[in-house]
Design a protein around this motif. Structure first.
Motif, PDB file in Angstrom:
ATOM      1  N   ASP A 157       0.221 -28.817  28.318  1.00  0.00           N
ATOM      2  CA  ASP A 157       0.606 -29.651  29.467  1.00  0.00           C
ATOM      3  C   ASP A 157       0.336 -31.139  29.275  1.00  0.00           C
ATOM      4  O   ASP A 157       0.505 -31.915  30.215  1.00  0.00           O
ATOM      5  CB  ASP A 157      -0.097 -29.193  30.757  1.00  0.00           C
ATOM      6  N   VAL A 158      -0.090 -31.572  28.082  1.00  0.00           N
ATOM      7  CA  VAL A 158      -0.319 -33.006  27.846  1.00  0.00           C
ATOM      8  C   VAL A 158       0.920 -33.599  27.184  1.00  0.00           C
ATOM      9  O   VAL A 158       1.222 -33.311  26.031  1.00  0.00           O
ATOM     10  CB  VAL A 158      -1.553 -33.244  26.959  1.00  0.00           C
ATOM     11  N   THR A 159       1.655 -34.397  27.941  1.00  0.00           N
ATOM     12  CA  THR A 159       2.857 -35.047  27.410  1.00  0.00           C
ATOM     13  C   THR A 159       2.470 -36.277  26.592  1.00  0.00           C
ATOM     14  O   THR A 159       1.333 -36.765  26.667  1.00  0.00           O
ATOM     15  CB  THR A 159       3.779 -35.482  28.563  1.00  0.00           C
ATOM     16  N   GLU A 160       3.422 -36.784  25.839  1.00  0.00           N
ATOM     17  CA  GLU A 160       3.174 -38.013  25.076  1.00  0.00           C
ATOM     18  C   GLU A 160       2.847 -39.160  26.026  1.00  0.00           C
ATOM     19  O   GLU A 160       1.978 -39.996  25.743  1.00  0.00           O
ATOM     20  CB  GLU A 160       4.398 -38.363  24.223  1.00  0.00           C
ATOM     21  N   GLU A 161       3.556 -39.214  27.154  1.00  0.00           N
ATOM     22  CA  GLU A 161       3.293 -40.271  28.139  1.00  0.00           C
ATOM     23  C   GLU A 161       1.848 -40.205  28.628  1.00  0.00           C
ATOM     24  O   GLU A 161       1.151 -41.224  28.692  1.00  0.00           O
ATOM     25  CB  GLU A 161       4.243 -40.128  29.335  1.00  0.00           C
ATOM     26  N   LEU A 162       1.385 -38.997  28.962  1.00  0.00           N
ATOM     27  CA  LEU A 162       0.022 -38.855  29.459  1.00  0.00           C
ATOM     28  C   LEU A 162      -0.992 -39.139  28.347  1.00  0.00           C
ATOM     29  O   LEU A 162      -2.036 -39.772  28.593  1.00  0.00           O
ATOM     30  CB  LEU A 162      -0.192 -37.456  30.024  1.00  0.00           C
TER      31      LEU A 162
ATOM     32  N   TRP B 297      10.168 -35.678  39.330  1.00  0.00           N
ATOM     33  CA  TRP B 297      10.699 -34.336  39.119  1.00  0.00           C
ATOM     34  C   TRP B 297      10.844 -33.510  40.395  1.00  0.00           C
ATOM     35  O   TRP B 297      11.938 -32.981  40.645  1.00  0.00           O
ATOM     36  CB  TRP B 297       9.847 -33.601  38.083  1.00  0.00           C
TER      37      TRP B 297
ATOM     38  N   ASN C 211       6.069 -39.826  37.918  1.00  0.00           N
ATOM     39  CA  ASN C 211       6.538 -38.640  37.210  1.00  0.00           C
ATOM     40  C   ASN C 211       5.422 -37.697  36.778  1.00  0.00           C
ATOM     41  O   ASN C 211       5.683 -36.612  36.278  1.00  0.00           O
ATOM     42  CB  ASN C 211       7.339 -39.063  35.971  1.00  0.00           C
ATOM     43  N   LEU C 212       4.181 -38.124  36.964  1.00  0.00           N
ATOM     44  CA  LEU C 212       3.033 -37.288  36.629  1.00  0.00           C
ATOM     45  C   LEU C 212       2.206 -37.112  37.897  1.00  0.00           C
ATOM     46  O   LEU C 212       1.493 -38.034  38.304  1.00  0.00           O
ATOM     47  CB  LEU C 212       2.177 -37.948  35.544  1.00  0.00           C
TER      48      LEU C 212
ATOM     49  N   SER D 259       0.981 -24.482  35.276  1.00  0.00           N
ATOM     50  CA  SER D 259       1.862 -24.921  36.356  1.00  0.00           C
ATOM     51  C   SER D 259       2.442 -23.696  37.054  1.00  0.00           C
ATOM     52  O   SER D 259       2.267 -22.563  36.596  1.00  0.00           O
ATOM     53  CB  SER D 259       2.986 -25.796  35.798  1.00  0.00           C
TER      54      SER D 259
ATOM     55  N   SER E 198      -1.807 -34.923  22.720  1.00  0.00           N
ATOM     56  CA  SER E 198      -0.552 -34.265  23.077  1.00  0.00           C
ATOM     57  C   SER E 198      -0.452 -32.852  22.518  1.00  0.00           C
ATOM     58  O   SER E 198       0.496 -32.129  22.831  1.00  0.00           O
ATOM     59  CB  SER E 198       0.643 -35.101  22.607  1.00  0.00           C
TER      60      SER E 198
ATOM     61  N   ALA F 223      -3.868 -31.023  32.892  1.00  0.00           N
ATOM     62  CA  ALA F 223      -3.852 -31.462  31.500  1.00  0.00           C
ATOM     63  C   ALA F 223      -5.256 -31.834  31.021  1.00  0.00           C
ATOM     64  O   ALA F 223      -5.669 -31.478  29.915  1.00  0.00           O
ATOM     65  CB  ALA F 223      -2.903 -32.644  31.340  1.00  0.00           C
TER      66      ALA F 223
END
Length: 392
Positions: free
Chosen positions: A269-274, A139, A299-300, A78, A265, A308
């Protein structure tokens, strides 16, 4: 002696980039230019349309004296990671005295004020940011809202322009590292970052040039060539299918299917959501780009999702600061610069593709890129270890 640093992707190197190099020398009085350039993958989370050696050659033919490769994790990170890694790389040479970056506003003082605020993160700003996020703003919008409420004097365009936001990250990185490198904003000239038209007598954006090549099935038309100094550098790409993330679709799908889904995750850059969205939508995968569109949310962002997915494909699990100065090429009359860096630099200078200090994941990513490129464009495979250093 002043040495100016430039951070770039050059995907591809176009007339606006040559203008930037010229202005950087003029502003700083530098006698030499060092470019820190992305390798075969770029910050949008996709493969570069043109390989790193082709892009480095274009830069060296148009004002750059030395091209260093950004580490894989930095090039695909990022904005904050990209800027931090690139600034550390230039500082690691021990010779770069100035940094010049493109900017829509070209107001270095205003950009520095915003960078200082974001680097310091005052309590009130953080409180306002939390309020905006709780209210449901994504964000980027939440940050812009919080900054404007905290300090209405900050011009709104600074929070909306991609190059200005990246410039702020460069300034934050310089501030946090207490670097003595002097920063200079160069007025961006030509089409806006998001404008995808290629028009006569106007510097097109890199995105516009890539779009024209996609629409023209890889044909380098006269309008496209007019935007590319040293257009002949790209001769091996003329009439070939352009490289995009979709050339890696089957590789990504195989990786997602074979890899234990609960570990997504663990990648950078891999969130739990993604990770959950990947798991829930995997049966709907049709291509890299379509899956990216499917996974994005408020948000993504699309770019964050693409980065990611690329990190999963390339097995990138964490960001690391630069460890080496990997040379892609240099101008022969700038050869003494390499000796100065070898003597004064804080990081080892690497000039051989087979140097054992080059991380294996970096080499794997390059081999994968070249394999896909050779198959897609029906070109001979070029072994990284057998390539010669670019010397112009």
């Amino acid at each position: 002696m002043n040495v100016v640093g430039i951070i770039a992707e050059y995907n591809p190197f176009h007339q606006g980039h040559r203008f930037h190099l010229e202005q950087a020398r003029r502003l700083t009085g530098a006698s030499l230019t060092v470019v820190a350039m992305s390798g075969n993958y770029v910050q949008r989370g996709v493969p570069a349309m043109f390989d790193k050696y082709t892009r480095a050659k274009a830069a060296l033919s148009n004002g750059a004296d030395l091209v260093l490769e950004l580490p894989l994790q930095t090039a695909t990170g990022s904005a904050e990671y990209f800027a931090s890694g690139a600034v550390r790389l230039l500082a690691g040479t021990g010779v770069v005295t100035d940094l010049c970056f493109g900017s829509e506003c070209a107001d270095t003082a205003a950009l520095r004020h915003l960078a200082d605020l974001l680097a310091g993160e005052p309590d009130r700003y953080r409180s306002l940011l939390r309020e905006s996020l709780r209210a449901g703003s994504p964000w980027p919008k939440a940050r812009a809202e919080a900054l404007h409420r905290f300090d209405p004097s900050i011009p709104s365009e600074l929070l909306e322009s991609p190059n200005d936001l990246l410039a702020v990250e460069y300034l934050k990185a310089l501030r946090r590292s207490k670097s003595p490198i002097r920063a200079h904003a160069v007025q961006r000239k030509g089409a806006s970052y998001h404008r995808l038209q290629v028009e006569p007598e106007v510097f097109a954006s890199a995105g516009g040039i890539r779009q024209a090549l996609l629409e023209g099935q890889g044909i380098f038309s006269a309008p496209v060539c007019a935007q590319l100094p040293s257009c002949g550098v790209y001769s091996s790409y003329d009439g070939r299918i352009p490289m995009t993330e979709d050339a890696f679709s089957l590789l990504l799908l195989e990786r997602l299917i074979r890899h234990p889904q609960e570990e997504f995750s663990q990648y950078f850059d891999v969130t739990e959501e993604l990770a959950n969205r990947i798991r829930n939508h995997l049966d709907e995968f049709t291509s890299f780009s379509c899956f990216t569109d499917l996974l994005k949310t408020r948000n993504l962002t699309r770019t964050a999702v693409s980065r990611a997915l690329l990190h999963i494909l390339l097995n990138i699990r964490a960001w690391e600061p630069p460890q080496i100065l990997r040379v892609l090429g240099f101008r022969r009359d700038a050869e003494p610069l390499l000796a100065r860096i070898a003597a004064c630099g804080h990081l080892p200078l690497v000039t051989s593709p087979s140097d054992p200090s080059i991380p294996e994941d970096w080499l794997y990513a390059d081999r994968l890129y070249e394999r896909v490129r050779s198959l897609l464009q029906k070109q001979p495979y070029r072994n990284e270890f057998r390539r010669k250093l670019l010397v112009l």
